[in-house]
Design an enzyme around this catalytic site. Structure first.
Site, PDB file in Angstrom:
ATOM      1  N   CYS A 130      35.769  44.841  40.536  1.00  0.00           N
ATOM      2  CA  CYS A 130      36.603  44.462  41.676  1.00  0.00           C
ATOM      3  C   CYS A 130      37.877  45.298  41.645  1.00  0.00           C
ATOM      4  O   CYS A 130      38.001  46.215  40.847  1.00  0.00           O
ATOM      5  CB  CYS A 130      36.890  42.968  41.657  1.00  0.00           C
ATOM      6  N   ASN A 131      38.816  44.970  42.512  1.00  0.00           N
ATOM      7  CA  ASN A 131      40.052  45.752  42.572  1.00  0.00           C
ATOM      8  C   ASN A 131      40.894  45.594  41.322  1.00  0.00           C
ATOM      9  O   ASN A 131      41.282  46.575  40.705  1.00  0.00           O
ATOM     10  CB  ASN A 131      40.881  45.371  43.796  1.00  0.00           C
TER      11      ASN A 131
END
Length: 105
Positions: A10-11
């Site tokens: 994910c980020n």
């Protein structure tokens, strides 16, 4: 007990913590030792060894091609189903991971 090693990307590595918990719980209910690790996209290279599947959060789906090139098709890579991610459906995401691993074998 069957075991699977999953890397979630994910980020920032934070938004998936609840999903990890739900995936691992779903694994226990199915007799599967699901080892799930979430990392931000910038850090994944050092976490690849031993991983059987890589799942990307929908927010980083644009990096799928780059990650596929990085693992040279040695590890299945896919974007997590948007509705499963949005509802934090750990069972559905675990099933997605298991399906990818069985297709790769």
């Amino acid at each position: 007990m069957k075991k699977i090693n999953i890397l979630l990307v994910c980020n920032a590595g934070m938004s998936t913590s609840l999903l990890i918990e739900k995936m691992e719980k779903a694994g226990v209910a199915k007799g599967i030792d699901a080892s799930v690790d979430a990392r931000p996209i910038e850090d994944i290279k050092s976490y690849l060894p031993g991983k059987e599947v890589i799942l990307l959060g929908p927010q980083v789906r644009f990096k799928e091609k780059q990650i596929r090139a990085m693992v040279e098709d040695q590890i299945p890579v896919s974007v997590i189903d948007m509705s499963a991610y949005g509802t934090m459906n750990g069972e559905k995401v675990l099933q997605q991971a298991l399906g990818l691993v069985s297709q790769a074998q």
